[in-house]
Design a protein around this motif. Structure first.
Motif, PDB file in Angstrom:
ATOM      1  N   PHE A  29       1.870   8.680  45.726  1.00  0.00           N
ATOM      2  CA  PHE A  29       2.142   8.207  44.060  1.00  0.00           C
ATOM      3  C   PHE A  29       3.554   8.187  43.362  1.00  0.00           C
ATOM      4  O   PHE A  29       4.157   7.564  42.502  1.00  0.00           O
ATOM      5  N   SER A  30       3.712   9.738  44.134  1.00  0.00           N
ATOM      6  CA  SER A  30       4.446  10.366  42.931  1.00  0.00           C
ATOM      7  C   SER A  30       5.880   9.612  42.431  1.00  0.00           C
ATOM      8  O   SER A  30       6.999  10.125  42.111  1.00  0.00           O
ATOM      9  N   ILE A  31       6.007  10.265  43.908  1.00  0.00           N
ATOM     10  CA  ILE A  31       7.476   8.749  44.270  1.00  0.00           C
ATOM     11  C   ILE A  31       7.887   7.464  43.885  1.00  0.00           C
ATOM     12  O   ILE A  31       8.495   6.590  44.299  1.00  0.00           O
ATOM     13  N   ASN A  32       6.984   6.710  43.587  1.00  0.00           N
ATOM     14  CA  ASN A  32       6.146   5.426  43.733  1.00  0.00           C
ATOM     15  C   ASN A  32       6.914   4.842  42.157  1.00  0.00           C
ATOM     16  O   ASN A  32       5.930   5.297  41.456  1.00  0.00           O
ATOM     17  N   ASP A  33       7.333   3.761  41.642  1.00  0.00           N
ATOM     18  CA  ASP A  33       7.847   3.256  40.628  1.00  0.00           C
ATOM     19  C   ASP A  33       5.961   2.227  40.444  1.00  0.00           C
ATOM     20  O   ASP A  33       5.478   1.876  41.527  1.00  0.00           O
ATOM     21  N   MET A  34       5.413   2.101  39.767  1.00  0.00           N
ATOM     22  CA  MET A  34       4.350   1.743  39.402  1.00  0.00           C
ATOM     23  C   MET A  34       4.514   0.447  38.007  1.00  0.00           C
ATOM     24  O   MET A  34       5.402   0.423  37.297  1.00  0.00           O
ATOM     25  N   GLY A  35       3.603  -0.065  38.264  1.00  0.00           N
ATOM     26  CA  GLY A  35       3.197  -1.597  37.469  1.00  0.00           C
ATOM     27  C   GLY A  35       1.588  -1.941  37.121  1.00  0.00           C
ATOM     28  O   GLY A  35       1.493  -1.904  38.013  1.00  0.00           O
ATOM     29  N   SER A  52       9.081   4.312  35.901  1.00  0.00           N
ATOM     30  CA  SER A  52       9.151   4.274  37.781  1.00  0.00           C
ATOM     31  C   SER A  52       8.840   5.726  37.553  1.00  0.00           C
ATOM     32  O   SER A  52       8.120   6.339  37.002  1.00  0.00           O
ATOM     33  N   SER A  53       9.493   6.326  38.792  1.00  0.00           N
ATOM     34  CA  SER A  53       8.826   7.562  39.425  1.00  0.00           C
ATOM     35  C   SER A  53       9.218   9.026  38.292  1.00  0.00           C
ATOM     36  O   SER A  53       9.367   9.839  38.106  1.00  0.00           O
ATOM     37  N   GLY A  54      10.940   8.552  37.390  1.00  0.00           N
ATOM     38  CA  GLY A  54      11.038   9.071  36.857  1.00  0.00           C
ATOM     39  C   GLY A  54      10.365   8.762  35.040  1.00  0.00           C
ATOM     40  O   GLY A  54      11.348   9.522  34.255  1.00  0.00           O
ATOM     41  N   SER A  55       9.262   8.384  35.149  1.00  0.00           N
ATOM     42  CA  SER A  55       9.125   7.648  34.068  1.00  0.00           C
ATOM     43  C   SER A  55       9.349   7.286  32.813  1.00  0.00           C
ATOM     44  O   SER A  55       9.510   6.712  31.806  1.00  0.00           O
ATOM     45  N   ARG A  56      11.025   6.209  33.069  1.00  0.00           N
ATOM     46  CA  ARG A  56      11.667   5.351  32.516  1.00  0.00           C
ATOM     47  C   ARG A  56      10.699   3.797  32.475  1.00  0.00           C
ATOM     48  O   ARG A  56       9.474   3.764  33.858  1.00  0.00           O
ATOM     49  N   THR A  57      10.443   3.573  30.826  1.00  0.00           N
ATOM     50  CA  THR A  57       9.431   2.470  31.555  1.00  0.00           C
ATOM     51  C   THR A  57      10.154   1.203  30.739  1.00  0.00           C
ATOM     52  O   THR A  57      11.442   1.221  30.272  1.00  0.00           O
ATOM     53  N   ASN A  58       9.442  -0.339  31.065  1.00  0.00           N
ATOM     54  CA  ASN A  58       9.156  -1.314  31.012  1.00  0.00           C
ATOM     55  C   ASN A  58       8.761  -2.383  29.872  1.00  0.00           C
ATOM     56  O   ASN A  58       7.856  -1.552  31.358  1.00  0.00           O
ATOM     57  N   TYR A  59       9.054  -3.421  29.833  1.00  0.00           N
ATOM     58  CA  TYR A  59       7.573  -4.071  29.064  1.00  0.00           C
ATOM     59  C   TYR A  59       8.040  -5.621  29.190  1.00  0.00           C
ATOM     60  O   TYR A  59       9.003  -6.419  28.496  1.00  0.00           O
ATOM     61  N   ALA A  60       7.356  -6.236  29.954  1.00  0.00           N
ATOM     62  CA  ALA A  60       6.877  -7.810  28.936  1.00  0.00           C
ATOM     63  C   ALA A  60       7.972  -8.055  27.305  1.00  0.00           C
ATOM     64  O   ALA A  60       7.087  -7.436  26.534  1.00  0.00           O
ATOM     65  N   ILE A  69       2.705   1.768  28.614  1.00  0.00           N
ATOM     66  CA  ILE A  69       2.236   2.485  30.004  1.00  0.00           C
ATOM     67  C   ILE A  69       3.342   4.068  29.965  1.00  0.00           C
ATOM     68  O   ILE A  69       3.242   4.303  29.606  1.00  0.00           O
ATOM     69  N   SER A  70       2.245   4.404  30.817  1.00  0.00           N
ATOM     70  CA  SER A  70       2.362   6.367  31.058  1.00  0.00           C
ATOM     71  C   SER A  70       1.277   6.748  32.620  1.00  0.00           C
ATOM     72  O   SER A  70       1.286   5.989  33.005  1.00  0.00           O
ATOM     73  N   ARG A  71       2.676   7.358  33.039  1.00  0.00           N
ATOM     74  CA  ARG A  71       1.318   7.746  34.252  1.00  0.00           C
ATOM     75  C   ARG A  71       1.015   9.534  34.668  1.00  0.00           C
ATOM     76  O   ARG A  71       2.169  10.986  33.642  1.00  0.00           O
ATOM     77  N   ASP A  72       0.744  10.594  35.151  1.00  0.00           N
ATOM     78  CA  ASP A  72       0.364  11.781  35.158  1.00  0.00           C
ATOM     79  C   ASP A  72       0.425  11.368  36.885  1.00  0.00           C
ATOM     80  O   ASP A  72      -0.661  11.707  37.830  1.00  0.00           O
ATOM     81  N   ASN A  96      -0.145  -1.925  40.385  1.00  0.00           N
ATOM     82  CA  ASN A  96       0.402  -2.446  42.149  1.00  0.00           C
ATOM     83  C   ASN A  96       1.579  -1.162  42.218  1.00  0.00           C
ATOM     84  O   ASN A  96       1.994  -0.958  40.962  1.00  0.00           O
ATOM     85  N   ALA A  97       2.202  -0.926  42.996  1.00  0.00           N
ATOM     86  CA  ALA A  97       3.183  -0.403  43.251  1.00  0.00           C
ATOM     87  C   ALA A  97       4.122  -1.715  44.131  1.00  0.00           C
ATOM     88  O   ALA A  97       3.743  -2.813  44.665  1.00  0.00           O
ATOM     89  N   PRO A  98       5.752  -1.408  43.968  1.00  0.00           N
ATOM     90  CA  PRO A  98       5.901  -2.453  44.489  1.00  0.00           C
ATOM     91  C   PRO A  98       6.119  -3.004  46.028  1.00  0.00           C
ATOM     92  O   PRO A  98       6.233  -3.866  46.425  1.00  0.00           O
ATOM     93  N   GLY A  99       5.749  -1.804  46.472  1.00  0.00           N
ATOM     94  CA  GLY A  99       4.930  -2.070  48.610  1.00  0.00           C
ATOM     95  C   GLY A  99       3.911  -3.405  48.513  1.00  0.00           C
ATOM     96  O   GLY A  99       3.758  -4.187  49.509  1.00  0.00           O
ATOM     97  N   GLY A 100       3.001  -2.796  47.091  1.00  0.00           N
ATOM     98  CA  GLY A 100       1.290  -2.974  47.500  1.00  0.00           C
ATOM     99  C   GLY A 100       2.217  -5.313  46.948  1.00  0.00           C
ATOM    100  O   GLY A 100       1.362  -5.448  47.267  1.00  0.00           O
ATOM    101  N   VAL A 101       2.908  -4.830  45.547  1.00  0.00           N
ATOM    102  CA  VAL A 101       2.914  -6.010  46.047  1.00  0.00           C
ATOM    103  C   VAL A 101       2.914  -7.156  46.547  1.00  0.00           C
ATOM    104  O   VAL A 101       2.998  -8.143  47.345  1.00  0.00           O
TER     105      VAL A 101
END
Length: 116
Positions: A29-35, A52-60, A69-72, A96-101
Motif C-alpha cells: 500500500f505504502s508504495i502505491n499511488d491511490m485514487g 501519490s506515495s509521497g502524498s502529492r495530491t490532485n483533484y478533479a 484526500i489523505s493517507r495514513d 483504487n490503485a493504478p494496477g487495480g484500475v
C-alpha cells in the motif's frame, strides 16, 4: 494482491460533510499511488482525487476546494474528506490503485447520496 474496502458513505443534506475511508490489505500500500473514483447512475466512473506515495495530491475541478484526500501508510488507509457536498456529488465512491484500475478490479464501493 491488495484488497480494498471502502466505507463511510451515507445520506447527507446539501452543504454537509462526509469522510470516506479505504482500508487496504497488503504490504505494498505504502508504495502505491491511490485514487478515489465515483460513478453516478448512467455515467462513467471518474477520478475525483489522487494521492501519490509521497502524498502529492490532485483533484478533479468539480471537487477542488471541497474534497481533501489523505493517507495514513501506518494504517494502510486512504481517506476522502468531503465538505460542502452537492446533489451532483451523489454516486458510488471507490478507491483504487493504478494496477487495480488497469486490471478492472474494484471493491464494492460506498454509496454517497446528497439530498437537496
Amino acid at each position: 494482491q491488495v484488497q480494498l474496502v471502502e466505507s463511510g458513505g451515507g445520506l447527507v443534506q446539501a452543504g454537509g460533510s462526509l469522510r470516506l475511508s479505504c482500508a487496504a490489505s497488503g504490504s505494498i500500500f505504502s508504495i502505491n499511488d491511490m485514487g478515489w473514483y465515483r460513478q453516478a447512475p448512467g455515467k462513467q466512473r471518474e477520478l475525483v482525487a489522487a494521492i501519490s506515495s509521497g502524498s502529492r495530491t490532485n483533484y478533479a475541478d468539480s471537487v477542488k476546494g471541497r474534497f481533501t484526500i489523505s493517507r495514513d501508510n501506518a494504517k494502510n488507509t486512504v481517506y476522502l474528506q468531503m465538505n460542502s457536498l452537492k446533489p451532483e456529488d451523489t454516486a458510488v465512491y471507490y478507491c483504487n490503485a493504478p494496477g487495480g484500475v488497469a486490471a478492472g478490479m474494484w471493491g464494492q464501493g460506498t454509496q454517497v447520496t446528497v439530498s437537496s
